[in-house]
Design an enzyme around this catalytic site. Structure first.
Site, short mmCIF file in Angstrom:
data_model
loop_
_atom_site.label_atom_id
_atom_site.label_comp_id
_atom_site.label_asym_id
_atom_site.label_seq_id
_atom_site.Cartn_x
_atom_site.Cartn_y
_atom_site.Cartn_z
N ARG A 73 0.80 -1.22 0.00
CA ARG A 73 0.00 0.00 0.00
C ARG A 73 0.84 1.27 0.00
O ARG A 73 0.30 2.37 -0.18
CB ARG A 73 -0.96 -0.02 1.21
CG ARG A 73 -2.23 -0.88 1.05
CD ARG A 73 -3.18 -0.29 0.03
NE ARG A 73 -3.13 1.16 0.08
CZ ARG A 73 -3.63 1.90 1.07
NH1 ARG A 73 -4.28 1.34 2.05
NH2 ARG A 73 -3.53 3.19 1.06
N ASP A 109 -13.76 -1.79 0.60
CA ASP A 109 -14.22 -0.91 1.67
C ASP A 109 -15.71 -0.67 1.48
O ASP A 109 -16.23 -0.79 0.37
CB ASP A 109 -13.48 0.43 1.65
CG ASP A 109 -13.71 1.18 2.96
OD1 ASP A 109 -13.00 0.91 3.94
OD2 ASP A 109 -14.65 2.00 3.03
O1 CP3 Z 1 -9.76 -7.27 6.40
C1 CP3 Z 1 -10.85 -6.72 6.19
O2 CP3 Z 1 -11.72 -6.59 7.09
C2 CP3 Z 1 -11.22 -6.35 4.77
C3 CP3 Z 1 -11.12 -5.00 4.42
C4 CP3 Z 1 -12.03 -3.91 4.96
C5 CP3 Z 1 -11.62 -2.56 4.91
N1 CP3 Z 1 -12.68 -1.78 5.30
C6 CP3 Z 1 -10.30 -2.10 4.45
C7 CP3 Z 1 -9.81 -0.80 4.94
C8 CP3 Z 1 -13.34 -3.93 5.47
C9 CP3 Z 1 -14.23 -5.12 5.76
C10 CP3 Z 1 -13.72 -2.58 5.67
C11 CP3 Z 1 -15.07 -2.19 6.14
C12 CP3 Z 1 -15.28 -0.84 6.65
N2 CP3 Z 1 -14.78 0.35 6.17
C13 CP3 Z 1 -16.14 -0.54 7.72
C14 CP3 Z 1 -16.94 -1.55 8.50
C15 CP3 Z 1 -16.07 -2.27 9.46
C16 CP3 Z 1 -15.69 -1.49 10.70
O3 CP3 Z 1 -14.49 -1.40 10.95
O4 CP3 Z 1 -16.58 -1.03 11.40
C17 CP3 Z 1 -16.12 0.86 7.92
C18 CP3 Z 1 -16.88 1.63 8.98
C19 CP3 Z 1 -15.27 1.41 6.93
C20 CP3 Z 1 -14.94 2.85 6.68
C21 CP3 Z 1 -13.48 3.05 6.86
N3 CP3 Z 1 -12.55 2.82 5.86
C22 CP3 Z 1 -12.77 3.38 8.04
C23 CP3 Z 1 -13.39 3.74 9.37
C24 CP3 Z 1 -11.40 3.34 7.73
C25 CP3 Z 1 -10.20 3.51 8.66
C26 CP3 Z 1 -9.69 4.89 8.72
C27 CP3 Z 1 -8.26 4.86 9.24
O5 CP3 Z 1 -7.35 4.97 8.38
O6 CP3 Z 1 -8.07 4.69 10.44
C28 CP3 Z 1 -11.29 3.01 6.37
C29 CP3 Z 1 -10.04 2.80 5.60
C30 CP3 Z 1 -9.65 1.38 5.45
N4 CP3 Z 1 -10.49 0.40 5.02
C31 CP3 Z 1 -8.37 0.83 5.67
C32 CP3 Z 1 -8.46 -0.54 5.35
C33 CP3 Z 1 -7.35 -1.54 5.35
C34 CP3 Z 1 -7.16 1.60 6.14
C35 CP3 Z 1 -6.62 2.30 4.94
C36 CP3 Z 1 -5.12 2.24 4.88
O7 CP3 Z 1 -4.55 1.13 4.96
O8 CP3 Z 1 -4.54 3.30 4.68
#
Ligand code: CP3
Length: 380
Positions: A73, A109
């Protein structure tokens, strides 16, 4: 060992993929082959059937706790990585290779289908989804277009590739539920209080229901694309539903989540419904049409089972922060949860919410082994 060529923003790398014997894993005559993903410990537990051990996977297992994920990433923005099937495949496989979890979850996501539906948004590192123009009027709701396979062809392609690579290991597809998606769209980004979302919900119920109906349609289509491409189960994330009272949940959210889960009733794959802080909503979330209800760490699994009923399995519920504690603490908590899970007609071991980025991946691997050891049942 087969290899997948991965291009990362100009720098082409080669990543070794899992070696999987895929011969004979496909369904024949519509019947799941014994030993294929439909007969895996994970799918069996979702269906409340006995299996060789309690299955384990971790929400957010594919992500920032893994150095191999961070490496990929480093040069690719989050949304772009979700749109490149070869990256989705590689990142989804990483935790399966490393931890031996019983299921993979598609790397994507919850906002991916919303972006595909025409909403201008980004996922900002350390913040989460940020929407350029928040949705607050009827005209804004109209901007959310229906989606189909063409709008998310990269997801279709990634799932098809993953099903082959994974062999007997089931792949979980997922989507965000209408309330949680609406919260991001109305607030414009993450919110602690969901104040603007609730103001719209209470102040203009008609517009609220129109927004959620649109989102339910997008979510249902997104899950159907994943099911058609071959996922073995789906999880509907209503992460922020715990912000509502049960009465408001039933009035403003349940009909829309029911539309999504009910729409998949004959799809032939288990449906998991998850939220955080939903102790008071567990019964209602089960009623929405789930086969498995996700439980966070606030409600012990035996108590949750009484609230949900004996016709559904449970998933959970180790507090993700416990993984940062010394191993004897982790071990004691895993033992307690495996024990309390025996009260449920089916138990999928998981965390109560996602893996925290600072988690030591070796601890996750040890948890998988421990759950398997504690729950091993003699062969039938
Ligand atoms: O391993 C897994 O679970 C599969 C991948 C996955 C991601 N997002 C990847 C991701 C899944 C299932 C999600 C779902 C998701 N996204 C939810 C529901 C699950 C939960 O945690 O409640 C929600 C609310 C989101 C919205 C979202 N996207 C958030 C709150 C964030 C994190 C923000 C942060 O950086 O702290 C994201 C970004 C995100 N989605 C990342 C990943 C791996 C981090 C991005 C990065 O690596 O820079």
């Amino acid at each position: 060992m087969r290899t997948v060529s991965v291009g990362a923003d100009g720098a082409r790398g080669t990543i070794a993929a899992m070696t999987t014997d895929t011969t004979g894993t496909a369904a024949r005559d519509g019947e799941p082959r014994r030993g294929g993903p439909a007969d895996s410990p994970f799918v069996r537990a979702c269906r409340r059937e006995p299996g060789p051990h309690t299955p384990v996977w971790f929400m957010r297992q594919a992500g920032r706790s893994l150095p191999e994920y961070r490496e990929i990433r480093a040069s690719v923005p989050m949304l772009e990585s979700c749109r490149r099937p070869e990256l989705v495949t590689e990142i989804t496989l990483q935790p399966v290779r490393r931890h031996g979890v019983d299921a993979a979850i598609l790397f994507s996501d919850i906002v991916v289908p919303v972006a595909a539906a025409g909403i201008d948004l980004d996922i900002v590192p350390g913040t989460g989804p940020v929407v350029a123009e928040p949705v607050r009027t009827a005209a804004d709701v109209e901007r959310i277009s229906p989606i189909g396979r063409d709008e998310v062809s990269y997801v279709d392609e990634a799932v098809r590739q993953l099903v082959v690579e994974l062999g007997d290991t089931p792949l979980i597809g997922f989507a965000g539920a209408p309330f949680t998606l609406a919260s991001y769209l109305v607030e414009g980004g993450p919110s602690r209080t969901h104040a603007k979302t609730k103001a719209l919900m209470y102040g203009d119920p008609e517009l609220w229901h129109a927004l959620c109906a649109r989102l339910a349609e997008v979510t249902l289509s997104f899950l159907r694309v994943q099911i058609d491409a071959g996922v073995s189960a789906v999880q509907l994330f209503d992460s922020w539903a715990g912000a509502l009272s049960e009465a408001d949940y039933r009035r403003f959210v349940l009909p829309h989540s029911t539309y999504v889960l009910g729409g998949l009733a004959d799809a032939g794959v288990p449906r998991i419904h998850f939220g955080v802080g939903t102790g008071e909503l567990l019964g209602a979330m089960g009623e929405a049409g789930a086969d498995v209800v996700g439980v966070d760490w606030r409600t012990p699994l035996d108590v949750a089972t009484r609230r949900i009923g004996s016709d559904k399995a449970v998933q959970g519920n180790l507090d993700p922060t416990v993984l940062l504690a010394p191993w004897p603490v982790v071990e004691a908590e895993v033992r307690r949860i495996v024990e309390q899970g025996r009260a449920a007609p089916g138990h999928v071991f998981n965390l109560g919410h996602g893996v925290l980025p600072e988690t030591d991946p070796d601890v996750l691997t040890r948890v998988v082994a421990l759950v398997h050891e504690l729950s091993a049942r003699p062969a039938r």
